[in-house]
Design an enzyme around this catalytic site. Structure first.
Site, mmCIF file in Angstrom:
data_model
loop_
_atom_site.group_PDB
_atom_site.id
_atom_site.type_symbol
_atom_site.label_atom_id
_atom_site.label_comp_id
_atom_site.label_asym_id
_atom_site.label_seq_id
_atom_site.Cartn_x
_atom_site.Cartn_y
_atom_site.Cartn_z
ATOM 1 N N GLY A 167 0.769 -1.244 0.000
ATOM 2 C CA GLY A 167 0.000 0.000 0.000
ATOM 3 C C GLY A 167 0.801 1.297 0.000
ATOM 4 O O GLY A 167 0.238 2.375 0.196
ATOM 5 N N ASP A 324 15.773 2.463 -17.496
ATOM 6 C CA ASP A 324 15.767 1.030 -17.230
ATOM 7 C C ASP A 324 16.367 0.228 -18.394
ATOM 8 O O ASP A 324 16.093 0.528 -19.559
ATOM 9 C CB ASP A 324 14.301 0.604 -16.998
ATOM 10 C CG ASP A 324 14.194 -0.792 -16.421
ATOM 11 O OD1 ASP A 324 14.870 -1.061 -15.419
ATOM 12 O OD2 ASP A 324 13.427 -1.608 -16.973
ATOM 13 N N GLU A 353 20.773 2.713 -16.485
ATOM 14 C CA GLU A 353 20.983 1.540 -15.643
ATOM 15 C C GLU A 353 21.841 0.571 -16.437
ATOM 16 O O GLU A 353 21.396 0.019 -17.440
ATOM 17 C CB GLU A 353 19.663 0.853 -15.284
ATOM 18 C CG GLU A 353 19.884 -0.280 -14.285
ATOM 19 C CD GLU A 353 19.048 -1.509 -14.551
ATOM 20 O OE1 GLU A 353 18.372 -1.589 -15.595
ATOM 21 O OE2 GLU A 353 19.091 -2.423 -13.727
ATOM 22 N N ASP A 420 17.271 -4.228 -6.777
ATOM 23 C CA ASP A 420 17.627 -5.446 -7.520
ATOM 24 C C ASP A 420 18.672 -6.289 -6.807
ATOM 25 O O ASP A 420 19.106 -7.304 -7.357
ATOM 26 C CB ASP A 420 18.190 -5.074 -8.905
ATOM 27 C CG ASP A 420 17.105 -4.628 -9.878
ATOM 28 O OD1 ASP A 420 15.920 -4.959 -9.641
ATOM 29 O OD2 ASP A 420 17.435 -3.950 -10.864
ATOM 30 N N ARG A 468 12.923 -5.703 -0.717
ATOM 31 C CA ARG A 468 11.874 -4.686 -0.910
ATOM 32 C C ARG A 468 10.864 -4.703 0.231
ATOM 33 O O ARG A 468 9.668 -4.508 0.021
ATOM 34 C CB ARG A 468 11.170 -4.938 -2.248
ATOM 35 C CG ARG A 468 12.145 -4.969 -3.416
ATOM 36 C CD ARG A 468 11.498 -5.380 -4.725
ATOM 37 N NE ARG A 468 12.475 -5.331 -5.823
ATOM 38 C CZ ARG A 468 12.193 -5.598 -7.085
ATOM 39 N NH1 ARG A 468 10.953 -5.938 -7.443
ATOM 40 N NH2 ARG A 468 13.121 -5.522 -8.017
HETATM 41 C C1 ARE Z 1 11.007 -10.974 -11.268
HETATM 42 C C2 ARE Z 1 11.169 -11.566 -9.890
HETATM 43 C C3 ARE Z 1 12.585 -12.081 -9.693
HETATM 44 C C4 ARE Z 1 12.943 -13.072 -10.775
HETATM 45 C C5 ARE Z 1 12.700 -12.412 -12.145
HETATM 46 C C6 ARE Z 1 12.964 -13.354 -13.315
HETATM 47 O O1 ARE Z 1 10.881 -10.571 -8.918
HETATM 48 O O2 ARE Z 1 12.703 -12.685 -8.423
HETATM 49 O O3 ARE Z 1 14.302 -13.421 -10.678
HETATM 50 O O4 ARE Z 1 11.346 -11.933 -12.223
HETATM 51 O O5 ARE Z 1 11.876 -14.113 -13.607
HETATM 52 C C7 ARE Z 1 11.484 -5.978 -12.840
HETATM 53 C C8 ARE Z 1 11.180 -6.259 -11.379
HETATM 54 C C9 ARE Z 1 11.753 -7.603 -10.964
HETATM 55 C C10 ARE Z 1 11.231 -8.686 -11.897
HETATM 56 C C11 ARE Z 1 11.606 -8.320 -13.333
HETATM 57 C C12 ARE Z 1 11.031 -9.320 -14.318
HETATM 58 O O6 ARE Z 1 11.727 -5.236 -10.583
HETATM 59 O O7 ARE Z 1 11.345 -7.891 -9.639
HETATM 60 O O8 ARE Z 1 11.871 -9.884 -11.489
HETATM 61 O O9 ARE Z 1 11.053 -7.037 -13.650
HETATM 62 O O10 ARE Z 1 9.669 -9.390 -14.191
HETATM 63 C C13 ARE Z 1 19.751 -7.297 -15.655
HETATM 64 C C14 ARE Z 1 19.414 -6.118 -16.526
HETATM 65 C C15 ARE Z 1 18.905 -4.967 -15.705
HETATM 66 C C16 ARE Z 1 17.713 -5.381 -14.832
HETATM 67 C C17 ARE Z 1 18.162 -6.558 -13.994
HETATM 68 C C18 ARE Z 1 17.010 -7.085 -13.144
HETATM 69 O O11 ARE Z 1 20.562 -5.755 -17.276
HETATM 70 O O12 ARE Z 1 18.497 -3.949 -16.569
HETATM 71 O O13 ARE Z 1 18.648 -7.630 -14.832
HETATM 72 N N1 ARE Z 1 17.202 -4.307 -13.981
HETATM 73 C C19 ARE Z 1 16.017 -3.509 -14.328
HETATM 74 C C20 ARE Z 1 15.272 -3.020 -13.092
HETATM 75 C C21 ARE Z 1 14.530 -4.195 -12.477
HETATM 76 C C22 ARE Z 1 13.401 -4.573 -13.433
HETATM 77 C C23 ARE Z 1 13.857 -4.664 -14.827
HETATM 78 C C24 ARE Z 1 15.081 -4.204 -15.224
HETATM 79 C C25 ARE Z 1 12.872 -5.025 -15.841
HETATM 80 O O14 ARE Z 1 16.110 -2.377 -12.216
HETATM 81 O O15 ARE Z 1 13.992 -3.927 -11.215
HETATM 82 O O16 ARE Z 1 12.893 -5.873 -13.000
HETATM 83 O O17 ARE Z 1 12.124 -3.845 -16.098
HETATM 84 C C26 ARE Z 1 24.164 -9.295 -13.668
HETATM 85 C C27 ARE Z 1 23.992 -8.895 -15.122
HETATM 86 C C28 ARE Z 1 23.090 -7.700 -15.282
HETATM 87 C C29 ARE Z 1 21.779 -8.034 -14.629
HETATM 88 C C30 ARE Z 1 22.068 -8.247 -13.138
HETATM 89 C C31 ARE Z 1 20.818 -8.538 -12.328
HETATM 90 O O18 ARE Z 1 25.162 -8.601 -13.031
HETATM 91 O O19 ARE Z 1 25.217 -8.641 -15.678
HETATM 92 O O20 ARE Z 1 22.884 -7.378 -16.647
HETATM 93 O O21 ARE Z 1 20.855 -6.975 -14.836
HETATM 94 O O22 ARE Z 1 22.965 -9.336 -12.968
HETATM 95 O O23 ARE Z 1 20.227 -9.707 -12.732
#
Ligand code: ARE
Length: 585
Positions: A167, A324, A353, A420, A468
């Site tokens: 919420g 993002d 990012e 993340d 979170r």
């Molecule tokens: C959800 C679940 C997770 C699950 C995932 C996969 O919550 O537990 O592992 O699904 O099924 C958003 C949400 C997340 C959600 C995701 C998918 O916040 O909770 O996860 O959507 O639905 C890479 C990218 C980087 C990205 C990270 C997450 O390069 O851009 O992965 N970060 C952004 C945001 C996130 C967001 C998304 C992208 C999608 O900040 O919050 O996730 O919009 C290594 C690699 C990196 C990699 C990093 C993390 O170091 O080199 O490239 O980043 O690990 O995995």
């Protein structure tokens, strides 16, 4: 001399303009080999007789290399230059043709013309910024009337699930702005707030509406205005790599199939466009059906999202964007994005990012800086897990810093954790002392410190979704000492210009003892930072030439007093203690 270790390229980060008439050059040499380095330069169309010379300064070293840097004045914007490297035995020339003892044989490097697009113009305010990251669903609940059905009680000690709702909303943020001002941050970064069915809102269904669970246009405006009233800037999260599956264009493609005018907005593999068992279209990462990848290279898609970004920048008067998955969106989109956003707000900060080498995006035409995950990795390995020696720590940070232009290095978002990642205190195995030492470093190293909500009051949490949890607001459950520590360091950072704007010099690195010290100098003022990351109390002898003989240095953290004697400072620190050395005024 190991000639093959000498490296320069006439492009960023080895050559980049600071202004239209100033070219900064950087050259990398083998550690300890070059005693002096100069650059001879002139206009590309003038003769050698008219050239001038600039002495370069050695600004950094890592385990293998030294870096020398200097600024070439370039009144005509057309530059050619050649390096002269002096070693104990010889003098070498280095230009486009190679390295030689004959100047002519080395040739010259050309930076053909300094264009405006190559000048990385980071807004001035960014140098003084301290960022606080908010995950709105978990920060504060200010309007229970907006709570979605099935909302969970606001409990900070139980791990959330990936589909939990608690919420949190924008009114909650408004209510806490005075608290944020008291902490001492001056910039907020909010993860997405546009309409989306998830708690994180990275799968956006409507880019033109604030999520109704968070508030509406008016609440959002009030939030930005209240923040501004307190001197706090606000950045939104721009998700342009993918949309949500409820986004109007994606829905249209689902409904009309190949007949949809939006079918090219996505990369559809097969019609009909089903989401399961396998999505028939490209998505963010692997098989995340509710995040269809957007084809931002197409003019109509680009235009749609540029309008979205322009609209929010203008209507809300925000101060910039965090982008993002920014390295998976095409560069042409980011170039247009920068132009559009800066035309609405010339002072907008644009932060990508990206977890890896951000060099190509920080050349003036795309972003200003990035979320500095490489900083986090280094800080974890040195302070939290103690896997790296001080030498390795400094080397990794140095090569990251030397990999980008100085303007970007001083605007990096130096984070210890984010939505993340595992929380830093948890990563430190709950050892508060280690965490504090890392915070001291974060607040004094070049770049912008970024605090992930709740870290400042000692919140714990494993990887997403555990990182979170709802913010702890009951004072008795907050770690007030940690809060005061953050507040004190933020205050010192705001009061001491060298910590915000100063250059950086390594002062002492002793891996065996876990000692790491550096200096930040701005104009005539120098501040020292000394860290004992070892497991024993140590007396540390540091060269004190940054200040005059007899100068008195105070450590505002411990109240300690040190005097520069015989060009040295002695400083005794307990295991896990850090000190700031600030000249007495
Ligand atoms: C959800 C679940 C997770 C699950 C995932 C996969 O919550 O537990 O592992 O699904 O099924 C958003 C949400 C997340 C959600 C995701 C998918 O916040 O909770 O996860 O959507 O639905 C890479 C990218 C980087 C990205 C990270 C997450 O390069 O851009 O992965 N970060 C952004 C945001 C996130 C967001 C998304 C992208 C999608 O900040 O919050 O996730 O919009 C290594 C690699 C990196 C990699 C990093 C993390 O170091 O080199 O490239 O980043 O690990 O995995």
């Amino acid at each position: 001399m190991l000639l093959e270790t000498i490296h320069h390229r006439p492009e960023s980060p080895y050559a980049y303009p600071l202004e239209l008439d100033q070219l900064r050059v950087r050259i990398r040499t083998k550690k300890g080999e070059v005693s002096g380095c100069r650059v001879f330069h002139g206009d590309r169309y003038r003769s050698e007789e008219e050239e001038e010379e600039v002495l370069l300064t050695q600004t950094a070293s890592d385990l293998w290399f030294d870096w020398f840097e200097g600024v070439i004045p370039a009144p005509t914007r057309r530059v050619q230059y050649v390096f002269r490297l002096d070693t104990e035995e010889n003098t070498w020339w280095y230009g486009e043709k190679g390295i030689s003892q004959e100047r002519g044989a080395a040739g010259v490097f050309h930076y053909a013309y300094i264009h405006e697009e190559a000048v990385l113009r980071v807004p001035e305010w960014a140098r003084d910024a301290a960022v606080y990251q908010i995950f709105p669903e978990r920060f504060a609940n200010g309007d229970a009337g907006l709570d979605p059905e099935g909302v969970l009680p606001w409990k900070s000690n139980t791990p959330p699930k990936s589909d939990s709702f608690y919420g949190g909303d924008l009114k909650g943020i408004i209510d806490r702005i005075p608290w944020l001002a008291e902490l001492g941050v001056n910039t907020l970064y909010l993860t997405p707030i546009f309409r989306s069915p998830s708690n994180h809102k990275y799968n956006i269904d409507d880019y033109e509406q604030i999520d109704p669970g968070f508030g509406d246009w008016k609440t959002c405006k009030a939030m930005v205005e209240t923040a501004h009233h307190y001197g706090i800037r606000v950045l939104f999260d721009g998700v342009f790599n993918h949309s949500g599956s409820g986004f109007f264009a994606f829905r249209d493609v689902q409904e009309k199939g190949a007949a949809s005018p939006y079918k090219n907005w996505f990369r559809i593999r097969d019609f009909p466009v089903v989401m399961s068992p396998q999505p028939h279209y490209e998505t963010f990462a692997d098989h995340i059906p509710d995040m269809p990848k957007l084809m931002t290279h197409l003019p109509e898609v680009r235009e749609y999202f540029l309008n979205v970004a322009e609209y929010w920048t203008r209507e809300m008067g925000i101060d910039g964007w965090r982008l993002d998955v920014a390295n998976e969106v095409d560069a042409a989109f980011w170039r247009a994005f920068r132009e559009r956003i800066r035309s609405v707000n010339p002072d907008a900060l644009i932060v990508g990012e990206i977890w890896h080498d951000p060099g190509p995006w920080l050349r003036g035409d795309q972003w200003d800086s990035v979320m500095n995950y490489r900083f986090r990795e280094a800080v974890i390995s040195f302070f939290a897990t103690c896997e790296w020696t001080a030498e390795e720590f400094e080397a990794r940070l140095t090569s990251a810093r030397m990999g980008v232009p100085e303007q970007a290095a001083s605007a990096m978002w130096n984070l210890l954790g984010s939505h993340d990642t595992e929380r830093f205190l948890t990563r430190c195995n709950h050892d508060r002392k280690r965490f504090q030492l890392a915070v001291l470093f974060q607040m004094t190293y070049p770049g912008i410190p970024m605090i992930y909500y709740g870290d400042e009051v000692g919140m714990e949490g494993g990887p997403d979704p555990d990182c979170r949890r709802p913010m702890v607001w009951e004072e008795e459950k907050q770690d007030r000492e940690l809060f005061d520590f953050h507040r004190k360091l933020l205050d010192l950072r705001h009061r001491l210009a060298p910590l915000r704007r100063g250059d950086y010099r390594t002062w002492k690195v002793d891996g065996k003892k876990g000692i790491y010290a550096f200096l930040r100098r701005y104009q005539e003022e120098s501040v020292g930072v000394v860290i004992n990351n070892g497991d024993r109390r140590r007396s540390i002898r540091l060269e004190g030439t940054a200040w005059g003989e007899g100068a008195v240095l105070l450590d505002p953290l411990s109240g300690g007093r040190f005097t520069v004697e015989e060009k040295h400072v002695f400083c005794t620190l307990d295991a896990g203690q850090g000190a700031l050395l600030v000249p007495e005024r």
